[in-house]
Design a protein around this motif. Structure first.
Motif, PDB file in Angstrom:
ATOM      1  N   LEU A 245      12.001 -40.039  48.140  1.00  0.00           N
ATOM      2  CA  LEU A 245      11.247 -39.408  49.214  1.00  0.00           C
ATOM      3  C   LEU A 245      10.145 -38.603  48.539  1.00  0.00           C
ATOM      4  O   LEU A 245      10.354 -37.485  48.074  1.00  0.00           O
ATOM      5  CB  LEU A 245      12.164 -38.486  50.033  1.00  0.00           C
ATOM      6  N   LEU A 246       8.959 -39.189  48.484  1.00  0.00           N
ATOM      7  CA  LEU A 246       7.842 -38.597  47.740  1.00  0.00           C
ATOM      8  C   LEU A 246       7.101 -37.588  48.623  1.00  0.00           C
ATOM      9  O   LEU A 246       6.405 -37.973  49.568  1.00  0.00           O
ATOM     10  CB  LEU A 246       6.898 -39.694  47.262  1.00  0.00           C
ATOM     11  N   ASP A 247       7.261 -36.324  48.315  1.00  0.00           N
ATOM     12  CA  ASP A 247       6.590 -35.278  49.071  1.00  0.00           C
ATOM     13  C   ASP A 247       5.097 -35.318  48.788  1.00  0.00           C
ATOM     14  O   ASP A 247       4.659 -35.209  47.640  1.00  0.00           O
ATOM     15  CB  ASP A 247       7.162 -33.910  48.687  1.00  0.00           C
ATOM     16  N   ALA A 248       4.316 -35.499  49.835  1.00  0.00           N
ATOM     17  CA  ALA A 248       2.862 -35.527  49.708  1.00  0.00           C
ATOM     18  C   ALA A 248       2.247 -34.528  50.686  1.00  0.00           C
ATOM     19  O   ALA A 248       1.318 -34.842  51.435  1.00  0.00           O
ATOM     20  CB  ALA A 248       2.324 -36.937  49.963  1.00  0.00           C
ATOM     21  N   THR A 249       2.811 -33.323  50.663  1.00  0.00           N
ATOM     22  CA  THR A 249       2.338 -32.260  51.556  1.00  0.00           C
ATOM     23  C   THR A 249       1.406 -31.281  50.863  1.00  0.00           C
ATOM     24  O   THR A 249       0.959 -30.323  51.492  1.00  0.00           O
ATOM     25  CB  THR A 249       3.527 -31.463  52.132  1.00  0.00           C
ATOM     26  N   GLY A 250       1.135 -31.498  49.594  1.00  0.00           N
ATOM     27  CA  GLY A 250       0.342 -30.526  48.855  1.00  0.00           C
ATOM     28  C   GLY A 250       1.099 -29.239  48.620  1.00  0.00           C
ATOM     29  O   GLY A 250       0.507 -28.167  48.472  1.00  0.00           O
ATOM     30  N   GLY A 251       2.418 -29.337  48.592  1.00  0.00           N
ATOM     31  CA  GLY A 251       3.230 -28.147  48.371  1.00  0.00           C
ATOM     32  C   GLY A 251       3.281 -27.219  49.568  1.00  0.00           C
ATOM     33  O   GLY A 251       3.269 -25.989  49.426  1.00  0.00           O
ATOM     34  N   SER A 252       3.373 -27.798  50.759  1.00  0.00           N
ATOM     35  CA  SER A 252       3.425 -26.961  51.956  1.00  0.00           C
ATOM     36  C   SER A 252       4.730 -26.170  52.042  1.00  0.00           C
ATOM     37  O   SER A 252       5.803 -26.705  51.748  1.00  0.00           O
ATOM     38  CB  SER A 252       3.294 -27.835  53.211  1.00  0.00           C
ATOM     39  N   HIS A 253       4.617 -24.902  52.383  1.00  0.00           N
ATOM     40  CA  HIS A 253       5.769 -24.031  52.624  1.00  0.00           C
ATOM     41  C   HIS A 253       6.719 -23.978  51.436  1.00  0.00           C
ATOM     42  O   HIS A 253       7.937 -23.994  51.615  1.00  0.00           O
ATOM     43  CB  HIS A 253       6.522 -24.484  53.878  1.00  0.00           C
ATOM     44  N   LEU A 254       6.194 -23.905  50.235  1.00  0.00           N
ATOM     45  CA  LEU A 254       7.058 -23.785  49.075  1.00  0.00           C
ATOM     46  C   LEU A 254       7.683 -22.384  49.045  1.00  0.00           C
ATOM     47  O   LEU A 254       7.041 -21.410  49.409  1.00  0.00           O
ATOM     48  CB  LEU A 254       6.262 -24.009  47.790  1.00  0.00           C
TER      49      LEU A 254
END
Length: 254
Positions: A245-254
């Motif tokens: 599951l490749l996260d491609a959110t730009g690091g949203s809500h880290l």
């Protein structure tokens, strides 16, 4: 860039937004791309024209994915088009991108709305994979578009979020099933992306600021950001990753 030279890809929902970006990117890598559309043939033709003018190969293919009969129509049309163009019916890359959203929260979601979002976002990919397996070559790729909402609590669109959770589970089990054939199955999880669906609120100063502040990288995602991730997974470079599951959110809500 010709990492996909000789490959054939089907991109559902390829006429606009993220799907358009993916179709353009895969074609740039050398793939022959079937650009699926639901209703807007003109938008699909525009994508095809953009690809061909850049020296790539593509063709439009229409089907409404609200029903399983639409899925069957899509497969039949794909087989026919491929045979006419290449003398074969097999392809290499399936990108399950087509999907619909919902603006209703838990209290306001109707049964009709719930059923439709699951039909398009979950049922259609399931049966499209099922009916594609005889056509998908060993060593092929299946890439599902999920969403960052599967790790970020955003209860305002509950039914939509549930569909993407189902896609993540589908990805995991499908990867196990198809591993013996050398077919990798992965999901890409976008965050907020600058597409026409989000334009009404995102193209405001307040919207831009709000969306940018969500990302650790301080900006809003673009279709190209997602398309590049898909191109990696579709290529030989992504051969050793499956069930990811490749996260491609730009690091949203880290």
């Amino acid at each position: 860039m010709t990492r996909l030279e000789g490959k054939i890809a089907l991109v559902t929902g390829g006429s606009r937004g993220i799907g358009r970006g993916i179709a353009l990117r895969l074609a740039k890598e050398g793939a022959l791309v079937a650009v699926h559309y639901g209703k807007n043939r003109e938008a699909a033709l525009d994508v095809v024209e953009t690809i061909t003018q850049a020296g790539g190969q593509a063709f439009p293919i229409g089907a409404n994915l609200d029903t399983t009969s639409g899925v069957e129509q899509l497969i039949a049309s794909l087989e026919s088009e491929l045979f006419n163009r290449t003398g074969q019916r097999q392809f290499d890359i399936l990108v399950n991108n087509a999907g619909i959203g919902t603006s209703s929260d838990l209290e306001k979601t109707t049964e009709e709305e719930f059923d439709r979002v699951f039909a398009v976002n979950v049922k259609a990919p399931f049966f499209l994979v099922q009916k594609s397996l005889p056509l998908l070559r060993d060593g092929g790729r299946i890439i599902n578009l999920s969403s960052g909402v599967t790790r970020i609590a955003y209860p305002h669109i509950m039914a939509y979020n549930m569909t993407k959770g189902a896609i993540n589970t589908f990805t995991l089990h499908l990867a196990k099933l198809l591993g013996p054939r050398g077919i990798t199955v992965n999901a890409v999880l976008p965050g907020i992306v600058d597409t026409d669906i989000n334009a009404s609120w995102l193209h405001t100063e307040e919207g831009q600021q709000h969306a940018s502040e969500m990302s650790a990288l301080g900006r809003v995602g673009t279709p190209a950001d997602i398309a590049d991730a898909v191109a990696f997974l579709a290529s030989e470079d992504g051969r050793w990753g499956t069930a990811q599951l490749l996260d491609a959110t730009g690091g949203s809500h880290l």
